[in-house]
Design a protein around this motif. Structure first.
Motif: not given
Length: 296
Positions: A263-265, A284-285, A287-291
């Motif tokens: 949601h932040l993205v 990208s950062f 999204r990577a933290c979410g993964q």
């Protein structure tokens, strides 16, 4: 650069640093938020529920624990509200233009605080009505946690909107997950009310962060990244046995704040018309933290 933009980090008796939005932008965001809750749609702890229907016998041990956990989180409202009072003061410690900005924001924070306090009262009332706790016992347990200091180690104004953007959305999602599994119909009704409010709160913070990105661009990218890099849910460092408790309630209903990162993205993507390398790296950062999954 305006006088507001030039305010140093942690300067002026607590006024948070970094660029601020023009007061007109804050007024627009606050007005939009207030209009999402007309008087006829508001609810109240004392009159919106039939408390005689509360039945803890319909709950599993994990569900009972989840109610107790979220009551503590919601009841820490005085500590949360104090952060905005301290970092966006409405007194003579700031200049006139900063006061105007902070006063417009205050219209939101007092409504937000009132709604969050209602959440705390409703959850505590449910515990009493359902027989999960006795009054004196509940007061004591909430006081033990409520007296502990809560702080966010941020130096930039935008960070005080990014953090609750994630926190409010994560809380909304958790209440939705919990509502799907709890056995007491009255508790389901309460969780519906809470999750709707949290969704509205998220929308305000998302609006504010979007306006920051649109107005200040790359200047607020690194502060946003800092919030995500070190994100912890409220009271993670103060509640005794937090990690064990959080894992327990996650076994009852999914508890993962990284569900809010998408949601932040979306907020970033909507706010920024001309993408920069910094913005792309931020997306990208996040999204990577979410993964990577939650650190609770």
């Amino acid at each position: 650069m305006t006088e507001i933009d030039a305010i140093p980090a942690r300067g002026r008796r607590g006024q948070v640093g970094g660029p601020l939005l023009p007061a007109a932008e804050v007024d627009a965001a606050v007005g939009a938020f207030l209009r999402t809750s007309p008087p006829e749609k508001r609810w109240d702890t004392d009159f919106s529920f039939d408390w005689s229907r509360a039945d803890a016998g319909r709950l599993t041990e994990g569900e009972r624990s989840a109610v107790q956990f979220v009551t503590i989180i919601e009841d820490h409202l005085p500590g949360y509200f104090a952060l905005y009072d301290q970092n966006f003061p409405v007194d003579d410690s700031v200049d006139r233009e900063t006061f105007i900005h902070n006063r417009e924001l205050y219209h939101f924070t007092v409504r937000w605080a009132q709604e969050e306090d209602t959440h705390a009262r409703a959850l505590a009332r449910y515990q009493l009505a359902a027989g999960l706790a006795e009054q004196q016992e509940l007061w004591a347990s909430l006081a033990d946690e409520g007296r502990k200091h809560f702080d966010l180690p941020y130096a930039q104004a935008v960070q005080f909107f990014v953090y609750p953007l994630v926190q409010e959305k994560a809380t909304q999602i958790y209440y939705q997950h919990l509502r799907q599994v709890v056995g007491d119909p009255l508790l389901k009704e309460i969780l519906v009310r809470l999750s709707r409010d949290e969704a509205r709160h998220f929308s305000f913070f998302a609006d504010m962060v979007g306006r920051y990105l649109h107005h200040h661009g790359d200047a607020v990218v690194e502060p946003i990244r800092e919030v995500i890099a070190e994100f912890r849910m409220p009271l993670a460092d103060t509640i005794r046995g937090y990690w064990r408790w959080a894992l327990k309630i996650a076994d009852t209903a999914r508890y993962d704040h990284t569900e809010a990162y998408d949601h932040l993205v979306k907020v970033v993507n909507r706010a920024v018309d001309a993408r920069s390398d910094k913005v792309d790296e931020l997306v990208s950062f996040v999204r990577a933290c979410g993964q990577l999954g939650p650190r609770l």
